[in-house]
Design a protein around this motif. Structure first.
Motif, PDB file in Angstrom:
ATOM      1  N   SER A 191      10.547 -45.941  56.157  1.00 33.69           N
ATOM      2  CA  SER A 191      11.785 -46.609  57.216  1.00 33.69           C
ATOM      3  C   SER A 191      10.655 -46.335  58.665  1.00 33.69           C
ATOM      4  CB  SER A 191      13.461 -45.821  57.156  1.00 33.69           C
ATOM      5  OG  SER A 191      14.050 -46.680  58.184  1.00 33.69           O
ATOM      6  N   VAL A 217       8.008 -45.573  60.852  1.00 29.52           N
ATOM      7  CA  VAL A 217       6.885 -46.088  60.413  1.00 29.52           C
ATOM      8  C   VAL A 217       6.470 -47.889  60.693  1.00 29.52           C
ATOM      9  CG1 VAL A 217       5.322 -45.981  58.124  1.00 29.52           C
ATOM     10  CG2 VAL A 217       4.244 -46.043  60.440  1.00 29.52           C
ATOM     11  N   SER A 218       7.248 -48.106  59.238  1.00 31.18           N
ATOM     12  CA  SER A 218       7.329 -49.317  59.865  1.00 31.18           C
ATOM     13  C   SER A 218       8.895 -50.103  60.695  1.00 31.18           C
ATOM     14  CB  SER A 218       8.306 -49.958  57.943  1.00 31.18           C
ATOM     15  OG  SER A 218       9.653 -49.678  57.986  1.00 31.18           O
ATOM     16  N   THR A 220       7.295 -52.789  63.210  1.00 26.18           N
ATOM     17  CA  THR A 220       7.745 -54.361  63.419  1.00 26.18           C
ATOM     18  C   THR A 220       8.410 -54.443  64.994  1.00 26.18           C
ATOM     19  OG1 THR A 220       8.609 -53.695  61.098  1.00 26.18           O
ATOM     20  CG2 THR A 220       9.541 -55.467  61.946  1.00 26.18           C
ATOM     21  N   THR A 221       8.511 -53.074  64.918  1.00 30.33           N
ATOM     22  CA  THR A 221       9.105 -53.413  66.643  1.00 30.33           C
ATOM     23  C   THR A 221       8.232 -53.375  67.513  1.00 30.33           C
ATOM     24  OG1 THR A 221      10.716 -51.633  66.175  1.00 30.33           O
ATOM     25  CG2 THR A 221      10.707 -51.663  68.500  1.00 30.33           C
ATOM     26  N   THR A 246       8.903 -47.436  71.955  1.00 26.73           N
ATOM     27  CA  THR A 246      10.386 -47.298  72.411  1.00 26.73           C
ATOM     28  C   THR A 246      11.835 -47.608  71.403  1.00 26.73           C
ATOM     29  OG1 THR A 246       9.886 -47.849  74.735  1.00 26.73           O
ATOM     30  CG2 THR A 246       9.118 -46.083  74.053  1.00 26.73           C
ATOM     31  N   TYR A 247      11.498 -48.944  71.534  1.00 25.47           N
ATOM     32  CA  TYR A 247      12.204 -49.914  71.018  1.00 25.47           C
ATOM     33  C   TYR A 247      13.072 -49.530  70.076  1.00 25.47           C
ATOM     34  CZ  TYR A 247      12.227 -52.515  75.943  1.00 25.47           C
ATOM     35  OH  TYR A 247      13.048 -52.965  77.592  1.00 25.47           O
ATOM     36  N   PRO A 273      14.668 -49.031  66.562  1.00 29.24           N
ATOM     37  CA  PRO A 273      15.576 -48.205  66.393  1.00 29.24           C
ATOM     38  C   PRO A 273      15.815 -46.552  65.458  1.00 29.24           C
ATOM     39  CG  PRO A 273      15.863 -50.632  66.244  1.00 29.24           C
ATOM     40  CD  PRO A 273      13.900 -49.922  65.517  1.00 29.24           C
ATOM     41  N   MET A 274      14.826 -47.141  64.197  1.00 27.60           N
ATOM     42  CA  MET A 274      14.236 -46.062  63.655  1.00 27.60           C
ATOM     43  C   MET A 274      14.349 -45.307  64.593  1.00 27.60           C
ATOM     44  SD  MET A 274      16.543 -46.747  61.230  1.00 27.60           S
ATOM     45  CE  MET A 274      17.141 -48.231  62.232  1.00 27.60           C
ATOM     46  N   GLU A 280      14.892 -44.108  67.595  1.00 33.72           N
ATOM     47  CA  GLU A 280      15.606 -43.519  68.346  1.00 33.72           C
ATOM     48  C   GLU A 280      16.783 -42.451  66.771  1.00 33.72           C
ATOM     49  OE1 GLU A 280      19.177 -45.266  71.303  1.00 33.72           O
ATOM     50  OE2 GLU A 280      19.674 -45.135  69.047  1.00 33.72           O
ATOM     51  N   VAL A 281      16.531 -43.022  65.826  1.00 32.56           N
ATOM     52  CA  VAL A 281      17.583 -41.937  64.894  1.00 32.56           C
ATOM     53  C   VAL A 281      16.814 -40.532  64.849  1.00 32.56           C
ATOM     54  CG1 VAL A 281      18.242 -42.009  62.396  1.00 32.56           C
ATOM     55  CG2 VAL A 281      18.432 -43.429  64.017  1.00 32.56           C
ATOM     56  N   VAL A 282      15.221 -40.818  64.205  1.00 33.14           N
ATOM     57  CA  VAL A 282      14.898 -39.982  63.688  1.00 33.14           C
ATOM     58  C   VAL A 282      14.349 -39.175  65.003  1.00 33.14           C
ATOM     59  CG1 VAL A 282      12.622 -38.918  62.737  1.00 33.14           C
ATOM     60  CG2 VAL A 282      14.259 -40.260  61.524  1.00 33.14           C
ATOM     61  N   GLY A 332      15.640 -38.456  68.237  1.00 27.12           N
ATOM     62  CA  GLY A 332      16.774 -38.007  68.265  1.00 27.12           C
ATOM     63  C   GLY A 332      17.398 -36.788  67.691  1.00 27.12           C
TER      64      GLY A 332
END
Lengths: 190, 190
Positions: B99, B101-102, B106-107, B169-170, B172-173, B175-177, B179
């Protein structure tokens, strides 16, 4: 086993988990904490557009490298048309939910087995909210990732819901996600 | 399109991303932030032992429910023999790395496309450390989940590594991990 070997009484597998092997792991770790050190890893490749492909192969744990000779698991990510993809695979955010809910389920099953608690079934649903303004950089105060995740597990067992909830708190991925995102965990037994 | 319609100049797709559609999404979100609200979700079922299966189907976003009529993606989790499974699928910890690394890849691709930065390739590897004593409840001071995650991305582009790192840095995952877990992100361009 030779006829002279003492037959040790082994607990019947509980929940499909080999409990004797589980206690062997626990004893081995107690004797040498290095056995507990695991390293999981994978490689990923961009496939163009918003698709990627991971190859999940070897990992280290219990002082060994595993799956080195295996073909490995090849898994993809995509995005749906509304996010400019062609919906060829779940997207990274969906994979994170898959990771979390499966970790909760598996954790309950392992820990229930260790305590001799029979589980006859687990079904669950999970969902998470994302405000795309964070990702798009349109609102600095909006989180980029999930702002909230909700999990609802239905567990078929004679144990109390509070007991199962306690087992779930050992989940490694719950720790990872809930350390960053509010995760509401609702567990129902029946 | 009728012959009288003015032909709007549309940017060529960049990195396989339809940039015109991306800017349409951005403009729509700017006009109505409700469009940015997404909810991803899935159901999961325990398959016995340490195997689970998720069905990834509908989600909500851009004021609509999507994939409701789709068959959905059916994906599993397993565990390797050293963790008492039969290695039928990646485990929850591996899915989390997939999740993350992909999502990073993609970001980078989306944000590069929006800025007109051409990307010719991205290859990456990711790994994470877990000390099983946390999961097993043998050491209260040991984390249950990852204690550290390392990502190394190689990006084929004319842009500087620092530029690509800023795009990442944009994620989403991320940020989740990040954090919750220290994530070391190394980006190399070539």
């Amino acid at each position: 086993m030779s006829p002279a070997t003492v037959q040790i009484e082994r607990p019947t597998p509980v929940n499909g988990v080999n409990v004797a092997a589980l206690f062997e792991v626990i004893d081995a770790v107690k004797a040498n904490s290095e056995i507990a050190r695991f390293n999981f890893r994978l490689t990923n490749k961009w496939l163009g557009g918003v698709r990627t492909r991971s190859t999940v192969k070897e990992f280290t744990g219990a002082l060994q490298t595993h799956r080195a000779a295996a073909k490995g698991f090849v898994v993809e990510t995509g995005e749906p048309p509304v996010l400019l993809g062609e919906d060829t695979a779940p997207n990274p955010g969906e994979w994170l939910l898959h990771s979390l809910v499966s970790c909760l389920t598996t954790t309950i099953v392992y820990h229930a087995a260790a305590r001799g608690i029979a589980i006859a079934g687990i079904e669950s649903r999970i969902d998470g909210d994302i405000d795309l303004r964070g990702f798009l950089g349109l609102a600095p105060d909006v989180r980029k990732g999930y702002s909230a995740v909700r999990v609802h597990l239905r567990v078929k067992t004679d144990a109390e819901a509070a007991t199962i909830e306690n087992l779930a708190t050992y989940s490694p991925m719950l720790e990872v996600v809930s350390g960053s995102v509010p995760v509401s965990l609702k567990i129902e037994t029946y």
